[in-house]
Design a protein around this motif. Structure first.
Motif, PDB file in Angstrom:
ATOM      1  N   ALA A 120       0.826  -1.213   0.000  1.00 55.88           N
ATOM      2  CA  ALA A 120       0.000   0.000   0.000  1.00 55.88           C
ATOM      3  C   ALA A 120       0.859   1.261   0.000  1.00 55.88           C
ATOM      4  N   ARG A 151       1.447   4.330  -2.960  1.00 60.40           N
ATOM      5  CA  ARG A 151       1.374   5.777  -2.765  1.00 60.40           C
ATOM      6  C   ARG A 151       2.662   6.460  -3.208  1.00 60.40           C
ATOM      7  N   SER A 182       1.399  -3.595  -8.838  1.00 62.32           N
ATOM      8  CA  SER A 182       0.621  -3.787  -7.606  1.00 62.32           C
ATOM      9  C   SER A 182      -0.845  -4.030  -7.930  1.00 62.32           C
ATOM     10  N   ARG A 191      -3.111  -7.574  -7.368  1.00 60.22           N
ATOM     11  CA  ARG A 191      -4.406  -7.625  -6.686  1.00 60.22           C
ATOM     12  C   ARG A 191      -5.486  -8.219  -7.583  1.00 60.22           C
ATOM     13  N   SER A 237      -4.676   2.173  -2.943  1.00 62.83           N
ATOM     14  CA  SER A 237      -3.850   1.690  -1.828  1.00 62.83           C
ATOM     15  C   SER A 237      -4.651   1.556  -0.540  1.00 62.83           C
ATOM     16  N   ARG A 238      -5.777   2.272  -0.457  1.00 62.03           N
ATOM     17  CA  ARG A 238      -6.600   2.211   0.742  1.00 62.03           C
ATOM     18  C   ARG A 238      -7.570   1.019   0.731  1.00 62.03           C
ATOM     19  N   ARG A 249      -8.636  -2.893   0.556  1.00 60.17           N
ATOM     20  CA  ARG A 249      -8.044  -4.154   1.018  1.00 60.17           C
ATOM     21  C   ARG A 249      -7.637  -4.997  -0.166  1.00 60.17           C
TER      22      ARG A 249
END
Length: 197
Positions: free
Chosen positions: A87, A91, A129, A133, A192-193, A195
């Motif tokens: 996360a 950012r 990233s 996910r 990034s916030r 889950r």
């Protein structure tokens, strides 16, 4: 026995199920916007990097530096993930892309080329990233989820230059680059916030 080939209806139903997944929706929207913001300026690099007749050469160098940013990411990724986690790395990626776009906005060719390296580093940090996910949101249909991810990414990448060109005409190169970089930063903060998985 060989695996049975799925019917068109089954394939469409699988995609519909993935798109209804609330964990997947932000990732597909985010990667489309990321593609548009990052790659929107690319066709204009020659203009952005100099009206002195050397813009095309500098554009080629800038694209190479963008790729070098990807190599830098592969070397830094284990360290960044271990020290920062995914996360915070996302950012940081948004900040790197914004900084790179602002370097391009200065109108100084050497600074702009350095900015392309930052954009490349930040892009690969964020994009990989998101892709990681995506592989986790639909364990039973990973191939379809990754295919949708690629579709959304390339859709954004295709639309981005047209939008960026219109922005340049309306607002100028500097504000358009700043807006693109800020867009990636917002995407990185947003995703990034969420889950993972």
């Amino acid at each position: 026995l060989p695996a049975r080939r799925p019917t068109t209806a089954e394939i469409l139903r699988r995609y519909a199920d993935i798109l209804r997944n609330r964990a997947a929706q932000p990732l597909f929207i985010g990667v489309a916007l990321e593609g548009a913001c990052v790659f929107g300026p690319f066709p204009y690099f020659a203009v952005l990097l100099g009206a002195d007749g050397h813009g095309t050469l500098r554009a080629g160098i800038a694209v190479a530096c963008f790729g070098a940013g990807g190599f830098a990411y592969t070397m830094l990724a284990p360290f960044l993930l271990r020290r920062m986690g995914q996360a915070r790395m996302m950012r940081l990626a948004g900040c790197a892309v914004l900084a790179g776009m602002l370097c391009l906005a200065t109108g100084m060719p050497d600074v702009g080329i350095g900015g392309a390296l930052l954009i490349g580093l930040g892009f690969f940090m964020l994009h990989n990233s998101i892709q990681t996910r995506v592989t986790e949101v639909a364990p039973g249909a990973r191939g379809s989820a990754v295919a949708l991810h690629a579709f959304c990414y390339f859709l954004g990448q295709a639309i981005g230059p047209a939008i960026f060109g219109l922005m340049m005409v309306a607002a100028g190169a500097g504000p358009s680059l700043a807006f693109s970089g800020a867009g990636v930063l917002v995407i990185s903060l947003w995703l990034s916030r969420l889950r993972a998985g």
